[in-house]
Design an enzyme around this catalytic site. Sequence first.
Site, short mmCIF file in Angstrom:
data_model
loop_
_atom_site.label_atom_id
_atom_site.label_comp_id
_atom_site.label_asym_id
_atom_site.label_seq_id
_atom_site.Cartn_x
_atom_site.Cartn_y
_atom_site.Cartn_z
CE1 TYR A 115 18.35 12.92 86.18
CE2 TYR A 115 18.56 11.21 84.53
CZ TYR A 115 19.11 12.22 85.24
OH TYR A 115 20.43 12.56 85.04
CG LEU A 265 24.32 17.45 72.12
CD1 LEU A 265 23.19 16.79 71.34
CD2 LEU A 265 25.48 17.81 71.18
N GLY A 268 20.60 21.41 74.34
CA GLY A 268 20.06 21.58 72.99
C GLY A 268 20.67 22.73 72.22
CG PHE A 269 23.33 26.88 72.64
CD1 PHE A 269 22.49 27.97 72.57
CD2 PHE A 269 24.63 27.01 72.16
CE1 PHE A 269 22.94 29.18 72.05
CE2 PHE A 269 25.09 28.21 71.64
CZ PHE A 269 24.23 29.30 71.58
CG PHE A 270 26.73 23.26 71.68
CD1 PHE A 270 27.28 24.36 71.03
CD2 PHE A 270 26.84 23.17 73.05
CE1 PHE A 270 27.94 25.35 71.74
CE2 PHE A 270 27.50 24.15 73.77
CZ PHE A 270 28.06 25.25 73.12
#
Length: 394
Positions: A115, A265, A268-270
């Site tokens: 990351y 999620l 970010g969609f949900f």
Amino acid sequence: MENKNSENLWRGNIVNRRKFLGRSAIASLGLALNPFSMVAHGETGAANNGEGKTFTGTAPNRRKLGNLEVSAQGLGGLPVVGFYTSGVRDQSLVNKLYREAYDNGVTFFDTAEVYGPLTNEKQVGEAVAPFRKDVVLATKFGFDVDPDTGERRGIDSRPKTIRRSVEGSLKRLKTDYIDLSYQHRVDPNVPIEDVAGTIQDLMNEGKVRNWGLSEPGLNTVRRAHAVQPLSAVQNEYSPWSRDPETDILPLCEELGIGFVPWCPLGYGFFADAINENSRFSEGDFRAILPRITPENIPQNLEMLYYIEEWGLRKNASPSQITLAWLQAQKPWIVPIPGTSNSVHLRENIRANDISFSSEELKEFNSGISDITIAGTRNAQGVMDAMGVEAPSEG
């Protein structure tokens, strides 16, 4: 059941996530006073899986990943490294976010060597330093990352690379032990027995306390667990990525291994952060995701609308419904939604107070099963590294 007055107020006027938060702030105050409630998920006492493995009950705000006890929800680190937008977050903001998470009961923090690369471990290490001994740090090895430049040179789980990775993670995290060390992706060239043996040595040295696998093949899980018991498997799992339900979750239940959904999620969609007008800037990983291309978003919004309808029933945002649904599947599932926003952090944590009865869970699952999703579940390069089986010894 449903509050008809509330439903009439909302129906036909589905609002986005941030408007919802504004309207529901007062209603949420009571939940904020007790952000973790196992009773809300119907998970109390012990559960036997029918195969002789028993999962014992824990305190209301805790769950078990193998023998490792963690908070009912964790925090993923990718957003603060700028994986989506806005670049690497200022360290002072990261410190504040992680302190707020800790103060609200989150004690499980997830990061990885790649990351950044190498950046997020430094961010997380500094952020949790004041309360390091009270939290669980999870990070990942499994790539050949140049320790000086951060250049990622492919999947590599040779013993010497694992050791170099772990030593680097310890320094960046400012700690002398890693609570949970995952193999980030299975190396198709290294027997998993060699990987497990190396981790076992690191455990004996006190540098690693628990270990896990991310996106492994099923037989690889069995072989790894036979050498050194796994505490967790981390795979993609969300309402539109339910593959774990047919294979890895039953295996985890059989072996007593915890499960950590990444990307719970849906990028970010949900969280109602993506719609048909969304366009992603250069460098934003979401720009290459098949399910949120301009041609596929309209179809896939049907699932978001369905989840929003459940939000009306439970006075909750889509992200809260999604996280609560994941936690309701099994008492040993611990999602790790990531965020760089303290408002979204508090919103996500309050998902712990949303309950699903067995009948509601059955209804919800049936509803999302009836919705057709357009597009493969991830970019092809990501998919190619999922479900890989490690080679045999010799």
